[in-house]
Design a protein around this motif. Structure first.
Motif, PDB file in Angstrom:
ATOM      1  N   THR A   1       0.812  -1.222   0.000  1.00 43.66           N
ATOM      2  CA  THR A   1       0.000   0.000   0.000  1.00 43.66           C
ATOM      3  C   THR A   1       0.844   1.271   0.000  1.00 43.66           C
ATOM      4  O   THR A   1       0.282   2.371  -0.035  1.00 43.66           O
ATOM      5  CB  THR A   1      -0.964   0.019   1.197  1.00 43.66           C
ATOM      6  OG1 THR A   1      -0.207   0.020   2.419  1.00 43.66           O
ATOM      7  CG2 THR A   1      -1.910  -1.166   1.163  1.00 43.66           C
TER       8      THR A   1
ATOM      9  N   ILE B   1      -0.819  -0.919  -5.773  1.00 44.25           N
ATOM     10  CA  ILE B   1      -2.239  -0.715  -5.476  1.00 44.25           C
ATOM     11  C   ILE B   1      -3.070  -0.849  -6.741  1.00 44.25           C
ATOM     12  O   ILE B   1      -4.121  -1.512  -6.747  1.00 44.25           O
ATOM     13  CB  ILE B   1      -2.458   0.654  -4.818  1.00 44.25           C
ATOM     14  CG1 ILE B   1      -1.907   0.652  -3.392  1.00 44.25           C
ATOM     15  CG2 ILE B   1      -3.947   1.024  -4.813  1.00 44.25           C
ATOM     16  CD1 ILE B   1      -1.960   1.997  -2.702  1.00 44.25           C
TER      17      ILE B   1
ATOM     18  N   THR C   1      -9.646  -0.037   4.603  1.00 51.63           N
ATOM     19  CA  THR C   1      -8.271   0.440   4.424  1.00 51.63           C
ATOM     20  C   THR C   1      -7.501   0.269   5.731  1.00 51.63           C
ATOM     21  O   THR C   1      -7.315   1.203   6.499  1.00 51.63           O
ATOM     22  CB  THR C   1      -8.257   1.910   3.968  1.00 51.63           C
ATOM     23  OG1 THR C   1      -8.906   2.720   4.956  1.00 51.63           O
ATOM     24  CG2 THR C   1      -8.979   2.063   2.646  1.00 51.63           C
TER      25      THR C   1
ATOM     26  N   LEU D   1      -5.951   3.775  -2.238  1.00 54.63           N
ATOM     27  CA  LEU D   1      -6.862   2.631  -2.272  1.00 54.63           C
ATOM     28  C   LEU D   1      -8.283   3.074  -2.590  1.00 54.63           C
ATOM     29  O   LEU D   1      -8.979   2.455  -3.410  1.00 54.63           O
ATOM     30  CB  LEU D   1      -6.827   1.899  -0.931  1.00 54.63           C
ATOM     31  CG  LEU D   1      -5.605   1.018  -0.691  1.00 54.63           C
ATOM     32  CD1 LEU D   1      -5.474   0.692   0.788  1.00 54.63           C
ATOM     33  CD2 LEU D   1      -5.702  -0.267  -1.507  1.00 54.63           C
TER      34      LEU D   1
END
Length: 255
Positions: free
Chosen positions: A60, A66, A85, A119
């Motif tokens: 991440t 991602i 997340t 994200l």
């Protein structure tokens, strides 16, 4: 979020700690759960132990990773309707010496702030196409009452809190709800020694209370276990100074 609604959930940053425990709890409620992480060996170990958990490699801190993971998840799990997340790091920093904190601060912001932003950017369009979807963020009680030893972490979680509040406003007329989980200190490896700290809440107790709160109020915008309210509402109660003093009298390593 209705945790009994046969959701399809993606949790990047769920190979240990709160993330993995929450993944297993949501799986037990009948949801399809996919976890993400950087370490291929750890993902393989989890997949072997829990064959009904999906696994996807993702870093991440890396925008390209991602993007690749988001593409894979959308293709393999087109019914995906929940993004959590979860990935985050915490560092003890000395801000009296610039050479001692800058690298750490940049890493914390990249993981804890840019990671969730990237994200959400990778999934929000897909989630808006679902009839009922959720973005779940993870802030902290330290977003509201600071621990002196971890300035960047406190600030990153304060940013996540206001990002969550703002997204909730922007997505109010869509099918996507925004839920913010606000943990207290929990017995994980977020900091050295925290997994055995008596100050921290047992992981199993924390996740069980989160699940019960989600079950009892599927429309909750913020999930606060009882333990975190001491920090979360200090300013509103008018005892902020006392809470800051009490919090900072505790060794962050749990000793």
């Amino acid at each position: 979020m209705d945790i009994t609604a046969n959701n399809t959930v993606f949790i990047p940053g769920a190979t240990s700690g709160i993330g993995l425990a929450l993944a297993l709890a949501l799986r037990a409620e009948g949801n399809t759960v996919v976890i993400g992480g950087r370490r291929a060996d750890r993902l393989a170990s989890i997949a072997a132990e829990y064959p009904d958990l999906g696994t996807v490699a993702v870093d991440t801190t890396d925008p390209a990773s991602i993007a690749a993971a988001a593409k894979e998840v959308r293709e393999r799990y087109p019914q995906l309707n929940v993004l959590i997340t979860m990935a985050g790091i915490m560092r003890v920093e000395d801000w009296t010496r610039p050479d001692a904190f800058l690298d750490s601060a940049e890493s914390v912001v990249t993981t804890n702030v840019l990671g969730p932003i990237r994200l959400i950017a990778a999934f929000v369009e897909h989630l808006r196409e679902q009839p009922d979807a959720t973005i779940m963020t993870v802030s902290s009680g330290l977003a509201f009452t600071p621990l002196a030893a971890t300035p960047s972490y406190n600030a990153s979680k304060a940013a996540i809190h206001l990002l969550s509040e703002s997204l909730r406003l922007q997505l109010a007329d869509t099918s996507v709800s925004v839920v913010e989980i606000v943990p207290p200190a929990v017995r994980t490896t977020l900091l050295p020694g925290q997994e055995t700290s008596e100050f921290a809440m047992p992981l199993e107790d924390y996740v069980a209370e989160v699940v019960e709160l989600l079950r009892s109020d599927p429309n909750a915008g913020e999930v606060q276990v009882e333990r975190v309210k001491f920090l979360r509402h200090a300013e509103a109660r008018g005892d902020y100074g006392d809470v800051v003093a009490t919090l900072n009298a505790v060794d962050p390593h749990g000793k």
